[in-house]
Design a protein around this motif. Structure first.
Motif, mmCIF file in Angstrom:
data_model
loop_
_atom_site.group_PDB
_atom_site.id
_atom_site.type_symbol
_atom_site.label_atom_id
_atom_site.label_comp_id
_atom_site.label_asym_id
_atom_site.label_seq_id
_atom_site.Cartn_x
_atom_site.Cartn_y
_atom_site.Cartn_z
ATOM 1 N N ARG A 1 0.818 -1.219 0.000
ATOM 2 C CA ARG A 1 0.000 0.000 0.000
ATOM 3 C C ARG A 1 0.855 1.274 0.000
ATOM 4 O O ARG A 1 0.382 2.334 -0.343
ATOM 5 C CB ARG A 1 -0.955 0.006 1.190
ATOM 6 C CG ARG A 1 -0.273 0.151 2.530
ATOM 7 C CD ARG A 1 -1.292 0.222 3.678
ATOM 8 N NE ARG A 1 -0.651 0.351 4.953
ATOM 9 C CZ ARG A 1 -0.282 -0.652 5.748
ATOM 10 N NH1 ARG A 1 -0.528 -1.904 5.360
ATOM 11 N NH2 ARG A 1 0.307 -0.436 6.889
ATOM 12 N N GLU A 2 2.138 1.149 0.375
ATOM 13 C CA GLU A 2 3.027 2.309 0.434
ATOM 14 C C GLU A 2 3.735 2.572 -0.897
ATOM 15 O O GLU A 2 4.453 3.555 -1.016
ATOM 16 C CB GLU A 2 4.086 2.108 1.529
ATOM 17 C CG GLU A 2 3.506 2.073 2.920
ATOM 18 C CD GLU A 2 4.532 1.736 3.973
ATOM 19 O OE1 GLU A 2 4.337 2.179 5.128
ATOM 20 O OE2 GLU A 2 5.515 1.031 3.669
ATOM 21 N N GLN A 3 3.502 1.696 -1.877
ATOM 22 C CA GLN A 3 4.227 1.845 -3.141
ATOM 23 C C GLN A 3 3.315 1.788 -4.357
ATOM 24 O O GLN A 3 3.749 1.423 -5.443
ATOM 25 C CB GLN A 3 5.336 0.791 -3.224
ATOM 26 C CG GLN A 3 4.891 -0.593 -2.892
ATOM 27 C CD GLN A 3 6.017 -1.579 -2.925
ATOM 28 O OE1 GLN A 3 6.786 -1.604 -3.870
ATOM 29 N NE2 GLN A 3 6.110 -2.412 -1.915
ATOM 30 N N ARG A 4 2.061 2.156 -4.153
ATOM 31 C CA ARG A 4 1.114 2.115 -5.273
ATOM 32 C C ARG A 4 1.460 3.129 -6.356
ATOM 33 O O ARG A 4 1.185 2.920 -7.525
ATOM 34 C CB ARG A 4 -0.303 2.315 -4.763
ATOM 35 C CG ARG A 4 -0.782 1.110 -3.987
ATOM 36 C CD ARG A 4 -2.272 1.111 -3.743
ATOM 37 N NE ARG A 4 -2.626 -0.113 -3.049
ATOM 38 C CZ ARG A 4 -3.164 -0.164 -1.840
ATOM 39 N NH1 ARG A 4 -3.454 0.950 -1.197
ATOM 40 N NH2 ARG A 4 -3.432 -1.321 -1.278
ATOM 41 N N THR A 5 2.066 4.253 -5.943
ATOM 42 C CA THR A 5 2.541 5.251 -6.906
ATOM 43 C C THR A 5 3.992 5.585 -6.555
ATOM 44 O O THR A 5 4.436 5.370 -5.421
ATOM 45 C CB THR A 5 1.712 6.549 -6.857
ATOM 46 O OG1 THR A 5 1.940 7.201 -5.604
ATOM 47 C CG2 THR A 5 0.227 6.284 -7.050
ATOM 48 N N GLN B 1 4.107 8.072 -3.679
ATOM 49 C CA GLN B 1 3.861 7.400 -2.398
ATOM 50 C C GLN B 1 5.103 6.668 -1.918
ATOM 51 O O GLN B 1 5.483 6.749 -0.748
ATOM 52 C CB GLN B 1 2.734 6.372 -2.576
ATOM 53 C CG GLN B 1 1.509 6.633 -1.799
ATOM 54 C CD GLN B 1 0.531 5.468 -1.977
ATOM 55 O OE1 GLN B 1 0.661 4.603 -2.848
ATOM 56 N NE2 GLN B 1 -0.470 5.468 -1.143
ATOM 57 N N HIS C 1 7.715 9.053 -0.573
ATOM 58 C CA HIS C 1 7.335 9.581 0.742
ATOM 59 C C HIS C 1 7.641 8.563 1.843
ATOM 60 O O HIS C 1 8.273 8.892 2.849
ATOM 61 C CB HIS C 1 5.847 9.944 0.751
ATOM 62 C CG HIS C 1 5.333 10.273 2.109
ATOM 63 N ND1 HIS C 1 5.593 11.474 2.737
ATOM 64 C CD2 HIS C 1 4.600 9.546 2.982
ATOM 65 C CE1 HIS C 1 5.041 11.468 3.935
ATOM 66 N NE2 HIS C 1 4.419 10.309 4.104
ATOM 67 N N HIS C 2 7.198 7.342 1.657
ATOM 68 C CA HIS C 2 7.414 6.306 2.675
ATOM 69 C C HIS C 2 8.887 5.909 2.775
ATOM 70 O O HIS C 2 9.363 5.569 3.855
ATOM 71 C CB HIS C 2 6.518 5.098 2.400
ATOM 72 C CG HIS C 2 5.075 5.403 2.640
ATOM 73 N ND1 HIS C 2 4.556 5.599 3.893
ATOM 74 C CD2 HIS C 2 4.053 5.586 1.773
ATOM 75 C CE1 HIS C 2 3.269 5.889 3.801
ATOM 76 N NE2 HIS C 2 2.942 5.888 2.529
#
Length: 155
Positions: free
Chosen positions: A94-98, A101, A104-105
């Protein structure tokens, strides 16, 4: 045992050096501007850090070839990986969908690696330096400098 240098490739390059204990020693972002300046800098950088045994590169293309050639001349183990490889292991799906994103994470996790390593804290952390830190953290796990993600960094 030696240390590991991680590189987030680009003319604006992220660099992170990890010691034999698997902890981050230093990190930075550097804008080389041209491939010619990068080539000269790589030569000097690798010779300034003779303890480096592994060179982990995120990315490919002509810039990767510059680092690979210099690393191999010095007898370093050169490992080239795509961003997806370290992201799979260190970030939740969920932290690498874009890409935004993931960046940021990556910054958040890189700050945790900095704290765990007791490395100097940044006033600001550029995404290329943050990604180099995580490429290097993946690398220390991959080559066995760390057997597993330390408890302080598990999520």
């Amino acid at each position: 045992m030696g240390s590991l240098l991680a590189v987030d490739l680009g003319l604006r390059t992220g660099l992170a050096l990890f010691g034999a204990d698997g902890r981050l020693r230093w990190y930075r972002s550097q804008n080389f501007g041209t491939a010619t300046r990068l080539r000269r800098a790589v030569h000097g950088l690798l010779r300034e850090n003779p303890e480096v045994r592994w060179l982990v590169l995120e990315g490919g293309g002509n810039l990767a070839e510059i680092w690979t050639r210099e690393g191999e001349k010095l007898g370093l183990a050169v490992i080239r990986i795509p961003a997806e490889r370290w992201r799979e292991q260190l970030l939740y799906t969920r932290e690498q969908r874009t890409g935004a994103q993931a960046k940021h994470h990556a910054g958040d996790l890189a700050r945790r690696v900095i704290d765990w390593s007791a490395a100097p804290r940044p006033t600001s952390l550029r995404h290329d330096a943050a990604e180099a830190i995580l490429v290097g953290f993946w690398g220390v796990l991959h080559v066995g400098l760390l057997e597993q993600v330390p408890a302080e960094l598990r999520r």
